[in-house]
Design a protein around this motif. Structure first.
Motif, mmCIF file in Angstrom:
data_model
loop_
_atom_site.group_PDB
_atom_site.id
_atom_site.type_symbol
_atom_site.label_atom_id
_atom_site.label_comp_id
_atom_site.label_asym_id
_atom_site.label_seq_id
_atom_site.Cartn_x
_atom_site.Cartn_y
_atom_site.Cartn_z
ATOM 1 N N PHE A 1 -86.315 -16.890 59.593
ATOM 2 C CA PHE A 1 -87.025 -18.003 60.300
ATOM 3 C C PHE A 1 -88.394 -17.690 60.784
ATOM 4 O O PHE A 1 -88.952 -16.383 60.683
ATOM 5 N N GLU A 2 -89.060 -18.944 61.077
ATOM 6 C CA GLU A 2 -90.553 -18.802 61.410
ATOM 7 C C GLU A 2 -90.504 -18.826 63.014
ATOM 8 O O GLU A 2 -89.896 -19.826 63.566
ATOM 9 N N ALA A 3 -91.120 -18.113 63.653
ATOM 10 C CA ALA A 3 -91.275 -18.340 64.977
ATOM 11 C C ALA A 3 -92.490 -19.104 65.438
ATOM 12 O O ALA A 3 -93.544 -18.907 64.912
ATOM 13 N N ILE B 1 -93.789 -14.245 61.848
ATOM 14 C CA ILE B 1 -95.051 -14.385 63.273
ATOM 15 C C ILE B 1 -96.130 -14.602 62.876
ATOM 16 O O ILE B 1 -96.623 -13.971 61.990
ATOM 17 N N ASN B 2 -96.530 -15.836 63.310
ATOM 18 C CA ASN B 2 -98.080 -16.142 62.895
ATOM 19 C C ASN B 2 -99.164 -15.178 63.819
ATOM 20 O O ASN B 2 -98.968 -15.008 64.974
ATOM 21 N N LEU B 3 -100.052 -14.699 62.905
ATOM 22 C CA LEU B 3 -101.167 -13.894 63.660
ATOM 23 C C LEU B 3 -102.513 -14.776 63.358
ATOM 24 O O LEU B 3 -102.823 -15.246 62.245
ATOM 25 N N PHE C 1 -95.329 -10.771 59.034
ATOM 26 C CA PHE C 1 -96.509 -11.408 59.743
ATOM 27 C C PHE C 1 -97.320 -12.287 58.847
ATOM 28 O O PHE C 1 -97.551 -11.921 57.919
ATOM 29 N N GLU C 2 -97.607 -13.710 59.585
ATOM 30 C CA GLU C 2 -98.225 -14.712 58.685
ATOM 31 C C GLU C 2 -99.648 -14.539 59.126
ATOM 32 O O GLU C 2 -100.097 -14.612 60.282
ATOM 33 N N LEU C 3 -100.394 -14.588 58.027
ATOM 34 C CA LEU C 3 -101.852 -14.702 58.053
ATOM 35 C C LEU C 3 -102.215 -15.534 57.332
ATOM 36 O O LEU C 3 -101.947 -15.966 55.996
ATOM 37 N N VAL D 1 -98.865 -14.613 53.108
ATOM 38 C CA VAL D 1 -100.072 -15.507 53.489
ATOM 39 C C VAL D 1 -99.623 -17.066 53.811
ATOM 40 O O VAL D 1 -99.049 -17.760 52.844
ATOM 41 N N ASP D 2 -100.254 -17.430 55.061
ATOM 42 C CA ASP D 2 -99.894 -18.923 55.269
ATOM 43 C C ASP D 2 -100.661 -19.794 54.924
ATOM 44 O O ASP D 2 -101.908 -19.542 54.477
ATOM 45 N N ASP D 3 -100.162 -21.154 54.834
ATOM 46 C CA ASP D 3 -101.021 -21.996 54.294
ATOM 47 C C ASP D 3 -101.979 -21.912 52.969
ATOM 48 O O ASP D 3 -102.924 -22.233 52.969
ATOM 49 N N LEU E 1 -96.187 -15.790 49.707
ATOM 50 C CA LEU E 1 -96.877 -16.652 49.762
ATOM 51 C C LEU E 1 -96.547 -17.962 50.396
ATOM 52 O O LEU E 1 -95.303 -18.328 49.810
ATOM 53 N N LYS E 2 -96.986 -18.665 51.371
ATOM 54 C CA LYS E 2 -96.191 -19.929 51.704
ATOM 55 C C LYS E 2 -97.120 -21.017 51.527
ATOM 56 O O LYS E 2 -98.525 -21.225 51.905
ATOM 57 N N ILE E 3 -96.767 -21.713 50.482
ATOM 58 C CA ILE E 3 -97.329 -22.964 50.058
ATOM 59 C C ILE E 3 -97.664 -23.900 51.334
ATOM 60 O O ILE E 3 -96.710 -24.431 51.901
ATOM 61 N N ALA F 1 -92.030 -22.702 50.212
ATOM 62 C CA ALA F 1 -92.637 -23.989 50.561
ATOM 63 C C ALA F 1 -92.328 -24.620 51.932
ATOM 64 O O ALA F 1 -91.394 -24.525 52.193
ATOM 65 N N GLU F 2 -93.492 -24.869 52.462
ATOM 66 C CA GLU F 2 -93.459 -25.452 53.791
ATOM 67 C C GLU F 2 -93.576 -27.039 54.008
ATOM 68 O O GLU F 2 -94.127 -27.510 53.046
ATOM 69 N N GLY F 3 -92.901 -27.510 54.887
ATOM 70 C CA GLY F 3 -92.837 -28.885 55.085
ATOM 71 C C GLY F 3 -92.085 -29.820 54.222
ATOM 72 O O GLY F 3 -92.658 -31.066 53.819
HETATM 73 MG MG MG Z 1 -96.920 -20.105 60.001
#
Ligand code: MG
Ligand code: C2E
Ligand code: MG
Length: 576
Positions: free
Chosen positions: A357-359, A416-418, A448-450, A477-479, A498-500, A534-536
């Protein structure tokens, strides 16, 4: 008195402090006193002739012993004589002491400030017979006063007029603009990242830079403007008799003045400045309002990117008070329990299961209602509040993980987003480590998402990431795809996922370029041995697309929106 400068009083002179002794004492005083003393006789035709000069007075201008018996006009240059004559006449008229200040030229040609007191001496018939003039050299006092005034109105470091000066000058500039029905521009100029420069280069370099900036701001090719140092790295320009167009050109020239590097200790530094502009009369009819509104415009210029100028508008006011409201609210949000963590599931396309999950942070503001993290995270970043909020999130997520463990749920991992500032925080690694230990959780459960933006400084990024990997947590790596990281850079860093970014996912089925980018990211991840999410993802066909392309996981509204903890537990743990 005798010749050897010894004063010997004869026996008969000891009868008391009489006129004779007084005479002797006064003679001594007159001889040694540094004041210029003249006694003038008032002649019948109302001219004034010298009857006594002390030693010091004899030094003045052309006066010598020979001047005795001569009138002012006989001895002095006509202008000086006229001026003094007037003063003596006024004593006759007022019949009381008169004092005045003027410039006195001494025998050694030194020009000094003199303060004179003319005192009348009356005869029995009530006429003024003599006038005694005592002139004191007050040059030192005048110089002190000038220095004090100068210091009170100028900044010591740059020599520019300071804030007190601004207050005075701005008021009169506004008055003048009003009288002549002209426009006036006030520019609030602030150096970008000066604090960073000062912290890294030291205060001496910082001072030097400010001086140079003062010089550059003072030599912009436009006439009639005035620069002030408002304090710190803030400068203010008053541009009288102007228009929106002229002040725009001026602001562009200020920005241009910063295009050349500043050279300090043989090194070149590029420093830029942001500018907020307010105009009289439309943005304010008094100095304070003009400053306040230019400051608001400056804030906006900084927000939009640095090295920009921005004019004030009433909309900005609303914008900035909204920001203020967020900032004040955010300071209390944690203690008032207004923050909450939602969890959004990530679907594993290989197993069709949810194990991560993403917080995501949620804020319920008592007045504004639900505030999006996209809106308040930047405020938290700017104010530094992100550090305490970020710590709270880590703490909360770790506690939840422990509770789920104890309830026999899981295993799950949580993203967790940083934010960039959090990532640069020296205590970050320790904070994470402590929370892991306290809650006895498996470090690999945390990812940890950066964003690429947070990893600007290669050396520091590498150091921090290495420490995080030592603890055993995962990094994503976020976004991904929206920043500017080079591929070789990505290859070197110890990254797991990697998060697209959702901007590529949104139109992936209709836009060939988006499809090409996402496919490339998936291939890149595969060849580097990284996991890819893949996000969204909002549609079933998108899920199909990512399955075919070999993407590991998808996250998005198609499966679930972010959920409050109790709903997430209910749905994903209990009903599994
Ligand atoms: Mg994020
Ligand atoms: P992000 O890390 O890229 O988070 C993903 C965002 O996409 C979340 O927005 C999520 O609710 C949203 N999202 C998920 N699925 C879909 C979908 O199918 N369609 C659309 N349109 N959006 C979807 P959210 O929660 O508003 O967060 C926005 C950003 O705020 C996050 O972007 C992240 O950068 C930041 N953020 C959120 N929580 C935290 C936090 O705890 N700490 C930090 N530092 N930043 C956070
Ligand atoms: Mg994202």
């Amino acid at each position: 008195m005798n010749n050897n400068n010894h004063i010997i009083l004869k026996n008969q002179q000891f009868s008391g402090f009489d006129e004779k002794i007084e005479g002797i004492i006064f003679e001594i005083i007159l001889k040694h006193i540094k004041d210029l003393i003249y006694v003038m006789k008032v002649e019948e035709n109302k001219t004034f002739s010298y009857v006594f000069l002390n030693e010091e007075a004899k030094g003045h201008a052309r006066l010598t012993n020979n001047s005795l018996g001569k009138t002012l006009h006989d001895v002095l240059p006509p202008e000086t004589a006229d001026h003094l004559h007037e003063q003596y006449i006024s004593v006759l008229e007022k019949r009381e002491p008169v004092s005045f200040q003027d410039i006195v030229i001494l025998s050694d040609k030194r020009v000094v400030h003199g303060e004179s007191i003319l005192t009348p001496i009356f005869g029995e018939n009530g006429n003024v017979l003599f006038i005694v003039s005592v002139t004191r050299d007050i040059s030192a006092r005048v110089a002190d006063k000038e220095m004090i005034t100068y210091m009170a109105y100028h900044d010591q470091l740059t020599g520019l007029p300071n804030r007190s000066s601004l207050k005075r000058d701005l008021d009169s500039a506004v008055e003048e603009a009003q009288m002549n029905s002209q426009n006036l521009a006030l520019m609030f100029i602030d150096l970008d990242r000066f604090k960073f420069f000062n912290d890294t280069m030291g205060h001496v370099a910082g001072d030097h830079l400010l001086k140079e900036v003062g010089k550059r701001l003072s030599s912009i090719s436009q006439q009639g403007y005035k620069v002030f140092r408002q304090g710190g790295d803030e400068f203010i320009v008053i541009l009288p008799n102007t228009s929106r167009e002229i002040s725009q050109t001026f602001a562009q020239n200020v920005n241009k003045a910063f295009t050349n590097p500043f050279v300090l200790e043989n090194k070149e530094f590029f420093i830029s400045a942001s500018i907020g502009i307010s105009l009289y009369p439309e943005d304010g009819r008094d100095g304070n309002t003009l400053i306040k509104n230019a400051d608001t415009a400056l804030y906006r210029a900084k927000e939009l990117g640095r090295s920009l100028y921005h004019f004030y508008s009433a909309d900005l006011q609303k914008h900035s008070s909204h920001l203020m409201q967020l900032e004040t609210g955010l300071r209390k949000a944690v203690e008032k329990n207004e923050l909450e963590i939602y969890y959004q599931p990530q679907m594993d396309l290989g197993t069709n299961k949810v194990t991560s999950f993403e917080a995501l942070l949620r804020w319920r503001h008592p007045v504004l209602g639900f505030v999006s993290p996209a809106e308040f995270i930047p405020v938290a970043e700017d104010t530094g509040l992100i550090l305490s909020i970020g710590e709270w999130i880590i703490h909360k997520v770790c506690r939840n993980l422990k509770q789920w463990n104890e309830s026999g749920y899981g295993p799950v991992s949580i993203g967790i987003n940083l934010s960039p500032k959090q990532f640069q925080q020296p205590e970050l690694v320790t904070i994470i480590e402590q929370n892991i230990k306290q809650n006895q959780i498996y470090p690999g459960c945390l990812e940890f998402e950066l964003t690429e933006g947070a990893m600007q400084d290669p050396k520091r990024t590498m150091e921090t990431l290495a420490k995080l990997k030592d603890i055993g947590v995962r990094i994503s790596v976020d976004d991904f795809g929206t920043g500017y990281s080079s591929l070789s850079y990505i290859k070197k860093l110890p990254i797991d996922t990697l998060k697209i970014d959702q901007s590529f996912v949104k139109d992936v089925l209709h836009d060939e370029k988006d499809a090409a980018i996402t496919t490339t990211i998936i291939h890149l991840a595969q060849s580097l041995g990284l996991s890819v999410i893949a996000e969204g993802v909002e549609e079933e066909q998108q899920v199909e697309f990512f399955k075919i392309m070999g993407c590991h996981k998808v996250q998005g509204y198609f499966f679930s929106k972010p959920l409050p903890e109790n709903e997430m537990v209910e749905h994903y743990f209990k009903n599994k």
